[in-house]
Design a protein around this motif. Sequence first.
Motif, PDB file in Angstrom:
ATOM      1  N   GLU A 159     -12.133  -6.083   1.367  1.00  0.00           N
ATOM      2  CA  GLU A 159     -12.479  -7.520   1.512  1.00  0.00           C
ATOM      3  C   GLU A 159     -13.248  -7.919   0.339  1.00  0.00           C
ATOM      4  O   GLU A 159     -12.780  -8.915  -0.079  1.00  0.00           O
ATOM      5  N   GLN A 160     -14.246  -7.331  -0.115  1.00  0.00           N
ATOM      6  CA  GLN A 160     -15.209  -7.724  -1.108  1.00  0.00           C
ATOM      7  C   GLN A 160     -14.551  -7.854  -2.455  1.00  0.00           C
ATOM      8  O   GLN A 160     -14.534  -8.916  -3.010  1.00  0.00           O
ATOM      9  N   ILE A 161     -13.654  -6.833  -2.546  1.00  0.00           N
ATOM     10  CA  ILE A 161     -12.811  -7.019  -3.987  1.00  0.00           C
ATOM     11  C   ILE A 161     -11.723  -8.107  -3.842  1.00  0.00           C
ATOM     12  O   ILE A 161     -11.508  -8.806  -4.857  1.00  0.00           O
ATOM     13  N   GLU A 162     -11.050  -8.137  -2.975  1.00  0.00           N
ATOM     14  CA  GLU A 162     -10.095  -9.102  -2.702  1.00  0.00           C
ATOM     15  C   GLU A 162     -10.695 -10.436  -2.640  1.00  0.00           C
ATOM     16  O   GLU A 162      -9.974 -11.418  -2.852  1.00  0.00           O
ATOM     17  N   ASP A 163     -11.826 -10.868  -2.298  1.00  0.00           N
ATOM     18  CA  ASP A 163     -12.490 -12.171  -2.415  1.00  0.00           C
ATOM     19  C   ASP A 163     -12.085 -12.438  -3.864  1.00  0.00           C
ATOM     20  O   ASP A 163     -11.943 -13.726  -4.162  1.00  0.00           O
ATOM     21  N   LEU A 164     -12.301 -11.672  -4.871  1.00  0.00           N
ATOM     22  CA  LEU A 164     -12.475 -12.090  -6.091  1.00  0.00           C
ATOM     23  C   LEU A 164     -10.884 -11.725  -6.821  1.00  0.00           C
ATOM     24  O   LEU A 164     -10.389 -12.276  -7.747  1.00  0.00           O
ATOM     25  N   PHE A 165     -10.454 -10.418  -6.640  1.00  0.00           N
ATOM     26  CA  PHE A 165      -9.235  -9.927  -7.363  1.00  0.00           C
ATOM     27  C   PHE A 165      -8.455  -9.672  -6.041  1.00  0.00           C
ATOM     28  O   PHE A 165      -8.372  -8.437  -5.590  1.00  0.00           O
ATOM     29  N   PRO A 166      -7.239 -10.580  -5.799  1.00  0.00           N
ATOM     30  CA  PRO A 166      -6.284  -9.793  -4.785  1.00  0.00           C
ATOM     31  C   PRO A 166      -5.663  -8.679  -5.425  1.00  0.00           C
ATOM     32  O   PRO A 166      -5.418  -8.470  -6.400  1.00  0.00           O
ATOM     33  N   LEU A 167      -5.427  -7.923  -4.381  1.00  0.00           N
ATOM     34  CA  LEU A 167      -4.870  -6.553  -4.753  1.00  0.00           C
ATOM     35  C   LEU A 167      -3.422  -6.454  -4.145  1.00  0.00           C
ATOM     36  O   LEU A 167      -3.049  -6.954  -3.102  1.00  0.00           O
ATOM     37  N   GLU A 168      -2.539  -5.429  -4.884  1.00  0.00           N
ATOM     38  CA  GLU A 168      -1.083  -5.305  -4.331  1.00  0.00           C
ATOM     39  C   GLU A 168      -0.926  -3.585  -4.088  1.00  0.00           C
ATOM     40  O   GLU A 168      -1.304  -2.991  -5.012  1.00  0.00           O
ATOM     41  N   PRO A 169      -0.452  -3.169  -2.942  1.00  0.00           N
ATOM     42  CA  PRO A 169      -0.413  -1.776  -2.692  1.00  0.00           C
ATOM     43  C   PRO A 169       0.606  -1.067  -3.779  1.00  0.00           C
ATOM     44  O   PRO A 169       1.580  -1.870  -4.187  1.00  0.00           O
ATOM     45  N   VAL A 170       0.070   0.136  -4.001  1.00  0.00           N
ATOM     46  CA  VAL A 170       1.213   0.874  -4.851  1.00  0.00           C
ATOM     47  C   VAL A 170       1.644   1.831  -3.874  1.00  0.00           C
ATOM     48  O   VAL A 170       0.996   2.541  -3.100  1.00  0.00           O
ATOM     49  N   ILE A 171       2.940   1.971  -3.989  1.00  0.00           N
ATOM     50  CA  ILE A 171       3.785   2.878  -2.943  1.00  0.00           C
ATOM     51  C   ILE A 171       3.871   4.183  -3.709  1.00  0.00           C
ATOM     52  O   ILE A 171       4.621   4.113  -4.750  1.00  0.00           O
ATOM     53  N   ASP A 172       3.260   5.182  -3.236  1.00  0.00           N
ATOM     54  CA  ASP A 172       3.635   6.391  -3.905  1.00  0.00           C
ATOM     55  C   ASP A 172       4.629   7.146  -3.270  1.00  0.00           C
ATOM     56  O   ASP A 172       4.849   7.246  -1.986  1.00  0.00           O
ATOM     57  N   ALA A 173       5.333   8.017  -3.963  1.00  0.00           N
ATOM     58  CA  ALA A 173       6.475   8.813  -3.560  1.00  0.00           C
ATOM     59  C   ALA A 173       5.905   9.772  -2.426  1.00  0.00           C
ATOM     60  O   ALA A 173       6.536   9.952  -1.526  1.00  0.00           O
ATOM     61  N   ARG A 174       4.851  10.141  -2.843  1.00  0.00           N
ATOM     62  CA  ARG A 174       4.260  11.340  -1.663  1.00  0.00           C
ATOM     63  C   ARG A 174       2.849  10.782  -1.381  1.00  0.00           C
ATOM     64  O   ARG A 174       1.931  10.421  -2.125  1.00  0.00           O
ATOM     65  N   PRO A 175       2.558  10.356  -0.016  1.00  0.00           N
ATOM     66  CA  PRO A 175       1.370  10.053   0.045  1.00  0.00           C
ATOM     67  C   PRO A 175       0.278  10.998   0.059  1.00  0.00           C
ATOM     68  O   PRO A 175       0.243  12.046  -0.123  1.00  0.00           O
ATOM     69  N   GLY A 176      -1.018  10.316  -0.696  1.00  0.00           N
ATOM     70  CA  GLY A 176      -1.941  11.174  -0.948  1.00  0.00           C
ATOM     71  C   GLY A 176      -3.204  10.612  -0.174  1.00  0.00           C
ATOM     72  O   GLY A 176      -3.012   9.902   0.833  1.00  0.00           O
ATOM     73  N   PRO A 177      -4.378  11.321  -0.405  1.00  0.00           N
ATOM     74  CA  PRO A 177      -5.513  10.603   0.372  1.00  0.00           C
ATOM     75  C   PRO A 177      -5.848   9.219   0.253  1.00  0.00           C
ATOM     76  O   PRO A 177      -6.583   8.738   0.985  1.00  0.00           O
TER      77      PRO A 177
END
Length: 326
Positions: free
Chosen positions: A210-228
């Motif tokens: 939330e703190q980051i998105e207040d300044l810099f909106p984010l877009e999810p990166v969809i990984d082929a293999r889910p990681g942690p």
Amino acid sequence: MDSYGRVADDLRISVTDRCNFRCIYCMPAEGLKWLKRDDILRFEEIVRLARIFVARYGVRTIRITGGEPLVRVKLEELIAMINSIDPTLDITMTTNGVLLRQKAQALKDAGLKRINISLDTLRMDTFKDMARSEAFERVMDGITASREAGLWPIKLNMVVMKGHNDDEVVDFARLARAEGYEVRFIEFMPLDGDNIWTNEQVVPSRRIQEQIEDLFPLEPVIDARPGPATRFKFADGTQGGVGFISSVSQAFCTTCNRVRLTAEGGLRTCLFSLSETPLRDLMRSGVSDDHIAGVIETAIWRKEEGHMINKAGFIKPAKSMSQIGG
Ligand code: SAM
Ligand code: SF4
């Protein structure tokens, strides 16, 4: 494969339990009782196990960790030995960065593909407080040295602790954008050597996001293999990115593909395992690879469903993160 259908194809190998830092979330100020030299797996033994994992089970990612992996003498020789099992292996390392000015080029030449450098703060006084070390500038220079050696992309690992460095989250997002790093914010886990962990010190990933998105909106990166890590890029197209490792607030156990080998050759199927399968003495007793593979398969089949942090009945492992290999 374990009994829940998860395939362990990400092997983390700890090469030492020793470290030149004493991070407050990991090791006591006075250090820990180190393993004896003979109790630690020799390079040949590590490679034998790595080969079993690669050849028989299709492991593609091998992460070298510790303790501080770079305090192990001639570590680049081990990297070269692992690389010769299969030069297309994704060999990575997690390091505190303090020895990278001396080591980065040799590691790259030996076949290291990528690097994660732990950096919790951009302030020297906070660094002294959290790493209990004066080496802030050397770590920053180590990051530069890695980049110069072509170890790219660089991921920075930041363990966020309430009251210590949680006010620097946005600065780290700025750094990611300025330099093209992926900064991974890690929740403080109950694996510290001082037994100081409490839930109140954990800063949940969604707060950081939330703190980051207040300044810099984010877009999810969809990984082929889910990681942690739940990974994001910056919505405005700026280089770099951020990731969140929410081990406490949103455990990723259902997709966990990790298995760990401790410096003394214990196979651990979970960071929070209360027991491990010792492989060192078995290897030293002269048994065949088939025999070792059978023991590995049985251990992995029994991998825990998940950790119990925040649930009644949670028992903190006796080993700290530095003794397990994070
Ligand atoms: N010494 C190297 C380093 O610090 O990068 C490698 C070993 S260290 C145990 C691996 C990672 O575990 C580091 O990124 C460190 O910040 C993280 N870590 C250690 N203790 C932790 C804890 N209690 N909770 C969350 N992360 C932790
Ligand atoms: Fe050492 Fe890494 Fe633990 Fe810090 S987190 S004390 S650098 S092993």
